[in-house]
Design a protein around this motif. Structure first.
Motif, mmCIF file in Angstrom:
data_model
loop_
_atom_site.group_PDB
_atom_site.id
_atom_site.type_symbol
_atom_site.label_atom_id
_atom_site.label_comp_id
_atom_site.label_asym_id
_atom_site.label_seq_id
_atom_site.Cartn_x
_atom_site.Cartn_y
_atom_site.Cartn_z
ATOM 1 N N ILE A 51 0.820 -1.276 -0.026
ATOM 2 C CA ILE A 51 0.061 0.000 0.084
ATOM 3 C C ILE A 51 0.773 1.277 0.020
ATOM 4 C CG2 ILE A 51 -1.549 1.573 1.432
ATOM 5 C CD1 ILE A 51 -3.028 -1.292 2.248
ATOM 6 N N THR A 52 1.989 1.231 0.650
ATOM 7 C CA THR A 52 2.944 2.406 0.896
ATOM 8 C C THR A 52 3.456 2.691 -0.662
ATOM 9 O OG1 THR A 52 3.424 1.931 3.180
ATOM 10 C CG2 THR A 52 4.735 3.431 1.949
ATOM 11 N N VAL A 53 4.119 1.586 -1.103
ATOM 12 C CA VAL A 53 4.468 1.679 -2.336
ATOM 13 C C VAL A 53 3.746 2.056 -3.488
ATOM 14 C CG1 VAL A 53 5.843 0.282 -4.418
ATOM 15 C CG2 VAL A 53 6.347 0.008 -1.735
ATOM 16 N N ALA A 54 2.682 1.477 -3.362
ATOM 17 C CA ALA A 54 1.284 2.050 -4.377
ATOM 18 C C ALA A 54 0.919 3.477 -4.175
ATOM 19 C CB ALA A 54 0.251 0.998 -4.082
ATOM 20 N N ALA A 55 0.939 3.908 -2.882
ATOM 21 C CA ALA A 55 0.608 5.085 -2.677
ATOM 22 C C ALA A 55 1.630 6.212 -3.025
ATOM 23 C CB ALA A 55 0.241 5.374 -0.921
ATOM 24 N N LEU A 56 2.690 5.762 -2.616
ATOM 25 C CA LEU A 56 3.720 6.874 -3.393
ATOM 26 C C LEU A 56 4.042 6.878 -4.772
ATOM 27 C CD1 LEU A 56 6.691 5.971 -0.647
ATOM 28 C CD2 LEU A 56 5.293 8.019 -0.746
ATOM 29 N N SER A 57 3.770 5.752 -5.278
ATOM 30 C CA SER A 57 3.961 5.802 -6.708
ATOM 31 C C SER A 57 2.813 6.441 -7.481
ATOM 32 C CB SER A 57 3.772 4.174 -7.581
ATOM 33 O OG SER A 57 5.144 3.486 -6.827
ATOM 34 N N GLY A 58 1.654 6.055 -6.730
ATOM 35 C CA GLY A 58 0.559 6.906 -7.354
ATOM 36 C C GLY A 58 0.423 8.322 -7.090
ATOM 37 N N THR A 66 0.061 10.912 -10.010
ATOM 38 C CA THR A 66 -1.009 11.890 -9.797
ATOM 39 C C THR A 66 -0.509 13.285 -10.167
ATOM 40 O OG1 THR A 66 -2.254 10.482 -8.469
ATOM 41 C CG2 THR A 66 -2.673 13.050 -8.326
ATOM 42 N N VAL A 67 0.876 13.627 -9.382
ATOM 43 C CA VAL A 67 1.296 14.724 -9.496
ATOM 44 C C VAL A 67 1.740 15.158 -10.874
ATOM 45 C CG1 VAL A 67 3.388 16.282 -9.138
ATOM 46 C CG2 VAL A 67 2.110 15.052 -7.144
ATOM 47 N N TYR A 127 -6.497 7.095 -8.453
ATOM 48 C CA TYR A 127 -5.453 6.952 -7.389
ATOM 49 C C TYR A 127 -5.736 6.145 -6.231
ATOM 50 C CZ TYR A 127 -2.329 8.229 -3.564
ATOM 51 O OH TYR A 127 -1.533 8.251 -2.511
ATOM 52 N N LEU A 128 -6.823 6.446 -5.482
ATOM 53 C CA LEU A 128 -7.450 5.918 -4.375
ATOM 54 C C LEU A 128 -7.754 4.489 -4.650
ATOM 55 C CD1 LEU A 128 -9.305 8.807 -2.489
ATOM 56 C CD2 LEU A 128 -6.878 8.091 -2.019
ATOM 57 N N LEU A 129 -8.572 4.319 -5.762
ATOM 58 C CA LEU A 129 -8.984 2.976 -5.984
ATOM 59 C C LEU A 129 -7.829 2.025 -6.377
ATOM 60 C CD1 LEU A 129 -11.352 1.185 -6.921
ATOM 61 C CD2 LEU A 129 -11.276 2.051 -9.422
ATOM 62 N N LEU A 160 -7.204 -1.368 -4.423
ATOM 63 C CA LEU A 160 -7.281 -2.670 -5.197
ATOM 64 C C LEU A 160 -5.709 -3.369 -4.959
ATOM 65 C CD1 LEU A 160 -8.924 -1.736 -8.428
ATOM 66 C CD2 LEU A 160 -9.819 -3.097 -6.558
ATOM 67 N N THR A 161 -4.759 -2.611 -4.961
ATOM 68 C CA THR A 161 -3.370 -3.153 -4.454
ATOM 69 C C THR A 161 -3.437 -3.641 -3.041
ATOM 70 O OG1 THR A 161 -2.323 -1.396 -6.211
ATOM 71 C CG2 THR A 161 -0.765 -2.431 -4.579
#
Length: 447
Positions: free
Chosen positions: A18-25, A29-30, A164-166, A170-171
């Motif tokens: 989740i952390t990796v996906a959040a940072l990557s996302g 996003t930016v 991004y949140l989805l 899902l990840t």
């Protein structure tokens, strides 16, 4: 208090994913927002430019109407050389000029962003100013449009953030589900292994059908259990044999003492003492051999020094009682690195075994073959059958012929000799010979 050290592998991997996906996302996003912002800014600049060019064209052709068609959200104004608004879009009709700045000298256009224009209160606008050179003076065209916000558009930004949140959700769910499925055979292996260690070493953990790391883990555990079961069985046999061999001299001594106590007047106490000393010698030999095996099994470091095998054999053979003829074939200069006392013990054990079985002669030879030092002890006895050659190196093993000829052997001499050889990086084997038993020691030469 819950710390990360108490979290399960499933939880840790899920959080990491989740952390990796959040940072990557977040990065994506930016990047996407900035890209869309640049695209929107470029599109707005083209819109303003197109609207201004069309207005310039009308001005140059003298077909400029008083009211221009709306082309931008802010509007367009055209000022004559006197500074009067002569044409504008409907939203600016009759309004004063929307800005006071002009293109710098030598330039025909300029762009500015402003959030304090009186005509557009509460709005940030980008204003393009163009100068048109005419015979009667310079005409000025103002074209205004709303500044593109950093999020470009609320709906578009909502879609980006929602996506991004989805993806992060899902990840996390996918990793949690995948790790859970992966850990199912691991949990089965763990449960089975816990029962095996508590109940029966003969059982084995289940092996998953898939050829993956979990299957390799299960196979490795089963191989470890095989070795553990074999070691436990060997330990049980060793304990049983040791108990039996220790009990024999104790039983003999007890019988001798009881017999002497029952018939004190008829007992030759001196002869009885000699008989008991024989049993004590056997008991001491067994205990000494057991202590030596314990030191070898523990991997206790030995003193390493250059040892001349030929000189060692000369010295040790010179100390022995001459029961049978010993033929020496010792080549000088054969040096190895090792513990002199342990190598002497190895030779003594081989000589004790050879002397118990030799008919009339023992041959001891030392030579160098390539990078290997070779020591051989050969007797002219009955020899050992091929299928018994590995058996004699097992602890407390004494063949029937050996038991009949020498009841004082401990059954530990040859196992100790092999352990010493292996501790020195060598081998001790029983090999073919025309007559008798031929023990061959091979050690690395000291170069």
């Amino acid at each position: 208090m819950v710390t990360r050290h108490t979290w399960s592998v499933r939880t840790r991997l899920t959080l990491i994913a989740i952390t990796v996906a959040a940072l990557s996302g977040l990065i994506l996003t930016v990047v996407a927002t900035l890209s869309l912002y640049n695209l929107a800014g470029g599109f707005q600049a083209r819109e303003i430019g197109d609207a201004t060019l069309e207005t310039l064209n009308l001005t140059l052709r003298g077909r400029l109407p008083a009211v221009l068609p709306p082309r931008t959200s802010g509007g367009i104004q055209v000022l004559d050389p006197r500074g009067r608004v002569v044409s504008s879009t409907p939203n600016l009709y009759g309004a004063p000029r929307i800005a006071e700045f002009l293109p710098p000298p030598g330039s025909i256009r300029t762009f500015r962003e402003s959030c304090d224009l009186p005509r557009f209160p509460g709005r940030c606008m980008v204003v393009a100013t163009f100068r048109i050179h005419q015979p009667d003076g310079d005409w000025i065209v103002y074209s205004a449009d709303d500044v593109v916000p950093w999020y470009v558009h609320p709906g578009l930004f909502t879609i980006i953030v929602g996506t991004y949140l989805l993806l992060v959700t899902l990840t996390g769910f996918g990793v949690h589900h995948a790790v859970t499925r992966v850990l199912v055979p691991v949990n089965a292996i763990r449960s089975e292994l816990a029962e095996i260690t508590a109940t029966d070493l003969g059982r084995r953990v289940p092996v998953p059908p898939a050829w993956d790391e979990i299957r390799q883990l299960a196979m490795t555990i089963n191989q470890t259990l095989d070795r553990l079961e074999a070691a436990a069985e060997q330990q049980r046999r060793f304990t049983s044999d040791a108990s039996h061999d220790l009990r024999s001299p104790l039983t003999a001594m007890r019988a001798q003492v009881e017999e002497a106590l029952h018939y004190p007047e008829d007992t030759d106490w001196k002869a009885k003492a000699h008989e008991m000393l024989t049993s004590l010698d056997r008991l001491q030999a067994i205990v000494s051999d057991l202590l030596m095996l314990a030191r070898l099994d523990s991997g206790a470091s030995a003193f390493a020094e250059p040892v001349d095998l030929s000189r060692l054999c000369e010295e040790e053979l010179g100390r022995r009682k001459r029961g049978v003829k010993v033929v020496r074939e010792l080549r000088s200069g054969v040096t190895v690195t090792g513990d002199r006392l342990r190598l002497a013990r190895l030779l003594t054990n081989l000589m004790d075994n050879a002397q118990r079985h030799a008919a009339s002669r023992i041959t001891v030879s030392v030579a160098a073959h390539g990078d290997t030092a070779v020591l051989e002890v050969l007797d002219d006895g009955a020899g050992i059958a091929r299928d018994q050659r590995d058996v004699v190196f097992r602890r407390f093993t004494r063949l029937d012929a050996s038991r009949n000829r020498d009841a004082g052997g401990t059954g530990l001499g040859l196992p100790i000799a092999r352990e010493i050889a292996e501790a020195h990086g060598g081998t001790l084997t029983l090999e073919d010979s025309p007559q008798g038993a031929r023990f061959v020691l091979r050690l690395p030469l000291n170069r």
